[in-house]
Enzyme design. Structure first.
Site, PDB file in Angstrom:
ATOM      1  N   LYS A  22       0.833  -1.217   0.000  1.00 40.30           N
ATOM      2  CA  LYS A  22       0.000   0.000   0.000  1.00 40.30           C
ATOM      3  C   LYS A  22       0.865   1.264   0.000  1.00 40.30           C
ATOM      4  CE  LYS A  22      -2.413   2.718   3.482  1.00 40.30           C
ATOM      5  NZ  LYS A  22      -1.283   3.322   4.191  1.00 40.30           N
ATOM      6  N   ASN A  23       1.860   1.326   0.885  1.00 37.60           N
ATOM      7  CA  ASN A  23       2.602   2.584   1.012  1.00 37.60           C
ATOM      8  C   ASN A  23       3.553   2.840  -0.153  1.00 37.60           C
ATOM      9  OD1 ASN A  23       1.163   3.254   3.258  1.00 37.60           O
ATOM     10  ND2 ASN A  23       2.726   2.616   4.735  1.00 37.60           N
ATOM     11  N   CYS A 116      -5.278   8.456   8.362  1.00 36.04           N
ATOM     12  CA  CYS A 116      -5.500   8.012   9.732  1.00 36.04           C
ATOM     13  C   CYS A 116      -5.170   9.118  10.740  1.00 36.04           C
ATOM     14  CB  CYS A 116      -4.617   6.802  10.038  1.00 36.04           C
ATOM     15  SG  CYS A 116      -5.132   5.318   9.192  1.00 36.04           S
ATOM     16  N   ARG A 121       0.350  15.238  12.348  1.00 33.28           N
ATOM     17  CA  ARG A 121       1.166  14.685  11.259  1.00 33.28           C
ATOM     18  C   ARG A 121       1.573  15.837  10.337  1.00 33.28           C
ATOM     19  NH1 ARG A 121      -1.677   9.322   8.922  1.00 33.28           N
ATOM     20  NH2 ARG A 121       0.435   8.902   8.179  1.00 33.28           N
ATOM     21  N   PRO A 122       2.545  16.639  10.775  1.00 34.68           N
ATOM     22  CA  PRO A 122       2.927  17.813   9.990  1.00 34.68           C
ATOM     23  C   PRO A 122       3.586  17.434   8.662  1.00 34.68           C
ATOM     24  CG  PRO A 122       4.436  17.496  11.833  1.00 34.68           C
ATOM     25  CD  PRO A 122       3.356  16.473  11.990  1.00 34.68           C
ATOM     26  N   ILE A 123       3.604  18.402   7.706  1.00 34.27           N
ATOM     27  CA  ILE A 123       4.325  18.158   6.441  1.00 34.27           C
ATOM     28  C   ILE A 123       5.377  19.253   6.206  1.00 34.27           C
ATOM     29  CG2 ILE A 123       2.529  16.776   5.295  1.00 34.27           C
ATOM     30  CD1 ILE A 123       1.800  19.357   3.707  1.00 34.27           C
ATOM     31  N   ASP A 304       3.634   0.896  12.205  1.00 40.78           N
ATOM     32  CA  ASP A 304       2.392   0.331  11.644  1.00 40.78           C
ATOM     33  C   ASP A 304       2.079  -1.062  12.193  1.00 40.78           C
ATOM     34  OD1 ASP A 304       2.307   2.600  10.110  1.00 40.78           O
ATOM     35  OD2 ASP A 304       3.278   1.674   8.390  1.00 40.78           O
ATOM     36  N   ARG A 396      -9.048   0.558   3.453  1.00 34.36           N
ATOM     37  CA  ARG A 396      -8.051   1.449   2.843  1.00 34.36           C
ATOM     38  C   ARG A 396      -6.743   0.721   2.607  1.00 34.36           C
ATOM     39  NH1 ARG A 396      -6.491   5.567   6.406  1.00 34.36           N
ATOM     40  NH2 ARG A 396      -4.844   5.617   4.868  1.00 34.36           N
TER      41      ARG A 396
END
Ligand code: EPU
Length: 427
Positions: A22-23, A116, A121-123, A304, A396
């Site tokens: 998935k990732n 999620c 969860r900064p970018i 995960d 998902r």
């Protein structure tokens, strides 16, 4: 809306096959934007994140087909359509549209990503990278606006080791003028997979999988064919499940080296694990002892898999401590496990698990993808029936989970929720 029902306590055995990662998938698909001709990706998982990205590729003018895990994206008519809201808000990985569209069109408008809820969860590291390459970046009403007259290679040191920022900067840099160096890059196998696709398209990336990645910008990129790597998190989930409720399970289509930290932790607690070329065999040990786990960036223990592992540790004798150093608030599954009789408490970034206990079936809610995996494992371990809601999270990331687990002998099925149940869920 559906819920999942599991009749626990039946021992599982046989073979289970892992799907494509998935990732990786969520980065490989946006990477196709950078090509000038069709790109084929084989082995994609049949999950809602992939279907959502297919729709996003079509929204910006891509011609896309998706059959039997093979996606063909023809990007030749794509345009830099602003995507301030809508589907982009539904998945975390829509941030890869920023790097890919900036790289190809030198401009993009992308709504801040969803995904999620694991705490903040900064970018900021993604944006630091784009700015270093010459982009002007602003945040207006929940959307990121990116624009550059031209992108120029730069030396970028990541202050936080980030999978997303590493991949996003690669996407933006492959067509930039000159050399980009990413220092303190993340080393996850998904990063190597994306670099492999980009190099097959004609990019010049060296060092993916190490903490220094060097990229020589090229003029243009072409279509190619690429096979995705197997999903190490799905494989790890199956290994944990095999230890929790199995009687000898073979996991097919894996790269065992990607799972060394899980293998080590399972063995440490007393699980029997054998690895070969592309299979892993997991059988229960006689007794399980408590262990401590600390999540770390790859090749450390993956955040995960922390949630699924807590379900397994309810079976271990003694006190286990699971500390998440990546997402300190990734513990929403703990309250649900407690409803199932688990003896767990959360202290700061750690879950403290006392065992062994026999889990009892209950009505529980998946708050995020891996919480869902943890609850399915708990349901398979428990006495009685477990009902899991929040299936949209599980869908998902886990392809055909019910079919795969039924193949091992699990009693698990999906059931339509009543109107009252849907109402209750909203409250
Ligand atoms: N971080 C920052 N600034 C940034 C980026 C990250 O402070 O600009 C912090 C995060 O808050 C976090 C840490 O750095 O504490 C690592 O975040 P990273 O950027 O590596 O995570 P991500 O790219 O957003 C991916 C996976 C996650 C997985 C993490 C960690 C995708 C689409 N998502 O997220 O997968 O947990 O790496 O390995 O690749 C999942 O599959 O369930 C999942 C959540």
């Amino acid at each position: 809306m559906e819920k999942l029902k599991i009749a626990g306590g039946y021992p599982l055995k046989g073979n289970i096959r892992v799907s494509g990662a998935k990732n990786s998938a969520v980065a490989l698909i946006p990477a196709t934007i950078l090509a000038d001709s069709p790109v084929t990706i084989e082995g994609l998982p049949d999950i809602s994140d992939v279907r959502m990205l297919k729709a996003l590729m079509e929204e910006i003018g891509g011609d896309v087909s998706f059959n039997d895990g093979e996606m063909i994206v023809d990007p030749s008519r794509m345009v830099s359509m602003p995507l301030p809201s809508g589907r982009v808000k539904k998945l975390r990985a829509s941030y890869y549209l920023m790097g890919a569209m900036l790289g190809k069109f030198k401009k993009a408008v992308i709504g801040l990503p969803g995904g999620c809820h694991l705490g903040p969860r900064p970018i900021d590291q993604h944006i630091k990278g784009f700015e270093a390459l010459g982009a002007h970046v602003t945040n207006e009403q929940g959307a990121i606006y990116l624009r550059a007259d031209e992108l120029r290679g730069a030396r970028i040191y990541l202050d936080v080791v980030s999978v997303g920022a590493t991949i996003n900067i690669m996407l933006a840099a492959v067509l930039a003028k000159g050399r980009t160096i990413i220092e303190n890059a993340a080393k996850e196998p998904e990063i190597i997979d994306v670099a492999t696709l980009l190099n097959n398209m004609g990019a010049k990336i060296k060092g993916a999988g190490t903490d220094i990645i060097r990229i020589e910008g090229v003029e243009n990129l072409n279509g190619c064919r690429h096979t995705i790597i197997p999903d190490r998190i799905e494989a790890g989930t199956f290994m944990i499940l095999a230890a929790a409720a199995g009687e000898g399970i073979v996991i097919d289509n894996v790269i065992p080296q990607h799972l060394e930290s899980v293998t080590a932790k399972l063995r440490e607690m007393g699980v029997h694990v054998e690895t070969s070329d592309d299979q892993i065999f997991v059988a229960p040990g006689k007794e399980y002892k408590a262990i401590d786990i600390k999540t770390l960036v790859y090749p450390g223990f993956a955040t995960d898999l922390q949630q699924p592992f807590t379900s397994l540790l309810t079976k271990a004798e003694g006190t286990s401590v699971v500390t998440d150093t990546i997402y300190g608030a990734r513990f929403k599954h703990i309250d649900e496990l407690r409803r199932m009789n688990a003896k767990i408490k959360v202290e700061g970034r750690a879950a403290i698990i006392n065992g062994p206990v026999t889990l009892q079936g209950a009505k529980v809610k998946a708050s995020d993808l891996r919480a869902g995996a943890a609850l399915v494992i708990a349901g398979l371990m428990a006495e009685g029936i477990t009902e899991v809601t929040g299936l949209e999270h599980i869908d998902r990331g886990y392809s055909h989970l019910v079919e795969k687990l039924s193949g091992l002998g699990a009693t698990i099925w999906r059931e339509e929720m009543t109107k009252d149940e849907v109402e209750q869920l909203k409250n």
